[in-house]
Scaffold this motif. Sequence first.
Motif, PDB file in Angstrom:
ATOM      1  N   ALA A  25       0.834  -1.203   0.000  1.00  0.00           N
ATOM      2  CA  ALA A  25       0.000   0.000   0.000  1.00  0.00           C
ATOM      3  C   ALA A  25       0.865   1.248   0.000  1.00  0.00           C
ATOM      4  N   LYS A  26       1.916   1.246   0.809  1.00  0.00           N
ATOM      5  CA  LYS A  26       2.822   2.403   0.853  1.00  0.00           C
ATOM      6  C   LYS A  26       3.535   2.589  -0.478  1.00  0.00           C
ATOM      7  N   ALA A  27       4.011   1.501  -1.056  1.00  0.00           N
ATOM      8  CA  ALA A  27       4.710   1.586  -2.346  1.00  0.00           C
ATOM      9  C   ALA A  27       3.781   2.133  -3.428  1.00  0.00           C
ATOM     10  N   ALA A  28       2.552   1.631  -3.464  1.00  0.00           N
ATOM     11  CA  ALA A  28       1.590   2.090  -4.468  1.00  0.00           C
ATOM     12  C   ALA A  28       1.213   3.554  -4.244  1.00  0.00           C
ATOM     13  N   ALA A  29       1.049   3.945  -2.988  1.00  0.00           N
ATOM     14  CA  ALA A  29       0.703   5.333  -2.682  1.00  0.00           C
ATOM     15  C   ALA A  29       1.827   6.278  -3.096  1.00  0.00           C
ATOM     16  N   HIS A  30       3.060   5.893  -2.831  1.00  0.00           N
ATOM     17  CA  HIS A  30       4.187   6.730  -3.257  1.00  0.00           C
ATOM     18  C   HIS A  30       4.240   6.825  -4.777  1.00  0.00           C
ATOM     19  N   ASP A  31       4.095   5.703  -5.440  1.00  0.00           N
ATOM     20  CA  ASP A  31       4.166   5.677  -6.901  1.00  0.00           C
ATOM     21  C   ASP A  31       3.080   6.558  -7.517  1.00  0.00           C
ATOM     22  N   TYR A  90       7.245   3.558 -18.124  1.00  0.00           N
ATOM     23  CA  TYR A  90       7.600   2.337 -18.841  1.00  0.00           C
ATOM     24  C   TYR A  90       9.062   2.325 -19.296  1.00  0.00           C
ATOM     25  N   ILE A  91       9.643   3.484 -19.536  1.00  0.00           N
ATOM     26  CA  ILE A  91      11.089   3.529 -19.786  1.00  0.00           C
ATOM     27  C   ILE A  91      11.827   3.127 -18.517  1.00  0.00           C
ATOM     28  N   PHE A  92      11.373   3.620 -17.384  1.00  0.00           N
ATOM     29  CA  PHE A  92      11.936   3.248 -16.081  1.00  0.00           C
ATOM     30  C   PHE A  92      11.829   1.740 -15.881  1.00  0.00           C
ATOM     31  N   GLU A  93      10.684   1.183 -16.207  1.00  0.00           N
ATOM     32  CA  GLU A  93      10.459  -0.266 -16.105  1.00  0.00           C
ATOM     33  C   GLU A  93      11.441  -1.020 -17.006  1.00  0.00           C
ATOM     34  N   VAL A 110       6.680  -3.171 -11.989  1.00  0.00           N
ATOM     35  CA  VAL A 110       5.289  -3.637 -11.929  1.00  0.00           C
ATOM     36  C   VAL A 110       5.117  -4.867 -11.041  1.00  0.00           C
ATOM     37  N   SER A 111       6.184  -5.559 -10.734  1.00  0.00           N
ATOM     38  CA  SER A 111       6.069  -6.674  -9.795  1.00  0.00           C
ATOM     39  C   SER A 111       6.575  -6.304  -8.405  1.00  0.00           C
ATOM     40  N   GLY A 141       8.776   2.064  -4.971  1.00  0.00           N
ATOM     41  CA  GLY A 141       7.694   3.043  -5.018  1.00  0.00           C
ATOM     42  C   GLY A 141       8.193   4.459  -4.798  1.00  0.00           C
ATOM     43  N   LEU A 142       9.104   4.621  -3.853  1.00  0.00           N
ATOM     44  CA  LEU A 142       9.688   5.941  -3.593  1.00  0.00           C
ATOM     45  C   LEU A 142      10.508   6.422  -4.788  1.00  0.00           C
ATOM     46  N   PHE A 143      11.315   5.521  -5.340  1.00  0.00           N
ATOM     47  CA  PHE A 143      12.142   5.893  -6.482  1.00  0.00           C
ATOM     48  C   PHE A 143      11.267   6.271  -7.670  1.00  0.00           C
ATOM     49  N   ALA A 144      10.225   5.489  -7.929  1.00  0.00           N
ATOM     50  CA  ALA A 144       9.304   5.801  -9.029  1.00  0.00           C
ATOM     51  C   ALA A 144       8.615   7.141  -8.783  1.00  0.00           C
TER      52      ALA A 144
END
Length: 148
Positions: free
Chosen positions: A59-65, A106-109, A117-118, A128-131
Amino acid sequence: MAPVETQWDHILNFLAYLGVALPVLAVGILAFLFTTPYNEFGLIRAGAETDDPQKQLAAKAAAHDLGGKIIGLSLVLASAIYHSVSLWDLALWGVLGALFQVLVFYIFEWVTPFKVVSEIPKGNVSVGLFASRLSFATGLIMAALISY
């Protein structure tokens, strides 16, 4: 002699630009939500409704992203509002900003040695923070690019 602008003229201009900027922001958020294979709001909701540490981290990773993408797009929209010559101009720059935010994700991915995405659904908050910071930086650069 030029017509005298009243405070109401400025308020109507504010409302017109707000009436374009908020829907463009909403469309951008929807674009972010539909272009990622994970459900950001689902991960955030699941993390809030459990004591499972992995779900809380996801949840934290998704919220940051997602939050970083929203801030990045908001920077582009703020610059577009400042520089635009019309409401159509604002909408065009806002839509371009959202498209480029998705492209950068998607370039980052593609260039990272891990799969964003995984990692986010697994609870990798660092990813998530980096994204998030990448989206913020991209939005700041795109905001500076809007000029006439």
